[in-house]
Design a protein around this motif. Structure first.
Motif, PDB file in Angstrom:
ATOM      1  N   TYR A 111       0.838  -1.200   0.000  1.00  0.00           N
ATOM      2  CA  TYR A 111       0.000   0.000   0.000  1.00  0.00           C
ATOM      3  C   TYR A 111       0.871   1.247   0.000  1.00  0.00           C
ATOM      4  O   TYR A 111       1.936   1.285   0.607  1.00  0.00           O
ATOM      5  N   LYS A 112       0.386   2.265  -0.669  1.00  0.00           N
ATOM      6  CA  LYS A 112       0.959   3.600  -0.618  1.00  0.00           C
ATOM      7  C   LYS A 112      -0.161   4.576  -0.267  1.00  0.00           C
ATOM      8  O   LYS A 112      -1.161   4.659  -0.976  1.00  0.00           O
ATOM      9  N   GLY A 113      -0.002   5.273   0.845  1.00  0.00           N
ATOM     10  CA  GLY A 113      -0.987   6.270   1.233  1.00  0.00           C
ATOM     11  C   GLY A 113      -2.211   5.743   1.949  1.00  0.00           C
ATOM     12  O   GLY A 113      -3.220   6.440   2.066  1.00  0.00           O
ATOM     13  N   ARG A 114      -2.142   4.521   2.479  1.00  0.00           N
ATOM     14  CA  ARG A 114      -3.340   3.968   3.100  1.00  0.00           C
ATOM     15  C   ARG A 114      -3.609   4.543   4.486  1.00  0.00           C
ATOM     16  O   ARG A 114      -4.723   4.401   5.005  1.00  0.00           O
TER      17      ARG A 114
ATOM     18  N   LYS B  83       0.637  -3.891 -10.702  1.00  0.00           N
ATOM     19  CA  LYS B  83       1.400  -5.091 -10.377  1.00  0.00           C
ATOM     20  C   LYS B  83       2.841  -4.884 -10.805  1.00  0.00           C
ATOM     21  O   LYS B  83       3.136  -4.662 -11.982  1.00  0.00           O
ATOM     22  N   HIS B  84       3.748  -4.919  -9.840  1.00  0.00           N
ATOM     23  CA  HIS B  84       5.173  -4.808 -10.103  1.00  0.00           C
ATOM     24  C   HIS B  84       5.791  -6.177  -9.854  1.00  0.00           C
ATOM     25  O   HIS B  84       5.827  -6.645  -8.705  1.00  0.00           O
ATOM     26  N   GLN B  85       6.234  -6.830 -10.927  1.00  0.00           N
ATOM     27  CA  GLN B  85       6.690  -8.211 -10.859  1.00  0.00           C
ATOM     28  C   GLN B  85       5.547  -9.063 -10.302  1.00  0.00           C
ATOM     29  O   GLN B  85       4.510  -9.174 -10.928  1.00  0.00           O
ATOM     30  N   ARG B  86       5.652  -9.591  -9.093  1.00  0.00           N
ATOM     31  CA  ARG B  86       4.567 -10.435  -8.575  1.00  0.00           C
ATOM     32  C   ARG B  86       3.776  -9.768  -7.460  1.00  0.00           C
ATOM     33  O   ARG B  86       2.890 -10.384  -6.871  1.00  0.00           O
ATOM     34  N   CYS B  87       4.097  -8.527  -7.175  1.00  0.00           N
ATOM     35  CA  CYS B  87       3.464  -7.846  -6.044  1.00  0.00           C
ATOM     36  C   CYS B  87       2.431  -6.837  -6.523  1.00  0.00           C
ATOM     37  O   CYS B  87       2.699  -6.023  -7.408  1.00  0.00           O
TER      38      CYS B  87
END
Length: 307
Positions: A105-108, A246-250
């Motif tokens: 998460y970013k900014g949650r 989705k960045h790679q598998r995340c």
């Protein structure tokens, strides 16, 4: 030119039921085996989607040469593959293979703060990335309800399928072709109850082409809906943007503050809406450029015809 909602999707839900059964019985590895022949067939027969994909990727390539895209058939095929993998991720999320621990998460913190204070929110979503991880938002806190406005019965059926497979969900789909007084009153009640309302802000409305504003997106004018901002102004609550990439598998969910409240003055209502629309288009563009192959609008977004 056909509106995006008129694009034929009659076989989509049937195909998703089949993929869901394969996934639940045999897992992702076997499902991945079926991916390439299915995508190859769909890419070949879906001329409209293929052309729209190329137009979009050509604009990305011109706007950001370092993106490594040319906008040709190979990139378009990769675009379709990305979409198919996003569908598998949806199935994985429902099947329990993607948990809250697999999502960043970013900014949650700001979202949690509003939720803990019982304050409802509007989230401006899009067709960038895998919106299915919205189900994870409901897991941020107990008894958090997320209401998603969908504009096609296909989407409602597909999400009903996912909900039934999941057993239960606090993500509620509200099927609308237009936002009317009854819909607005319903959403007011939900916001007053501290619930979250999600509406896509990157597709023109099904019930009226007049309720749109033009904004520059990837260097060219495109039409965006006015409805999300009109609705948010009536709900009188904080507004955030929501993107999942989705960045790679995340999977990473990005929340960004958009406005404490949307204000549309009577004297300059259209001008104010246009400013909000452009601000959203700029935000959408910045995230599209992070992962260009994850924006899934396979129709003529810039209305340039089908030549």
């Amino acid at each position: 030119m056909s509106h995006w909602a008129q694009i034929e999707e009659s076989s989509f839900v049937w195909g998703m039921k089949l993929l869901l059964k394969i996934y639940l019985l045999f897992g992702r590895r076997l499902l991945q085996f079926f991916l390439y022949p299915v995508v190859s067939y769909y890419w070949l027969v879906n001329r409209t989607g293929r052309q729209a994909s190329r137009r979009y990727l050509e604009k990305v390539a011109a706007y950001l040469p370092d993106a490594g895209l040319q906008g040709g058939n190979y990139d378009s095929y990769r675009h379709f593959l990305s979409f198919a993998n996003a569908i598998i991720d949806k199935l994985a999320a429902v099947g329990g293979a993607i948990s809250l621990q697999d999502i960043g998460y970013k900014g949650r913190e700001a979202i949690i703060g509003h939720v803990d204070n019982g304050q409802g929110l509007v989230l401006l979503g899009s067709h960038l990335g895998n919106i299915e991880v919205l189900r994870a938002i409901a897991g941020l806190r107990k008894d958090v309800n997320v209401n998603v406005l969908v504009h096609t019965r296909h989407a409602e059926k597909f999400n009903a399928l996912l909900n039934s497979a999941a057993g239960s969900s606090r993500v509620h789909l509200i099927q609308v072709t237009d936002i009317n007084a009854a819909t607005t009153m319903l959403l007011m009640d939900k916001v007053d109850a501290g619930e979250i309302v999600v509406i896509a802000a990157d597709r023109t409305p099904v019930g009226g082409q007049n309720r749109v504003s033009s904004a520059v997106f990837l260097g060219h004018p495109a039409l965006f809906p006015q409805g999300p901002y009109i609705l948010a102004s009536l709900l009188k609550c904080p507004v955030y943007t929501l993107f999942c990439l989705k960045h790679q598998r995340c999977q990473t969910i990005y929340f960004e503050h958009f406005s404490d409240t949307i204000v549309l003055p009577r004297k300059n209502r259209d001008g104010a809406i246009t400013e909000y629309v452009q601000a959203y288009a700029d935000r959408l563009q910045s995230y599209c450029l992070k992962e260009p192959l994850q924006w899934f609008n396979f129709y003529d977004f810039w209305q340039e015809g089908h030549g």
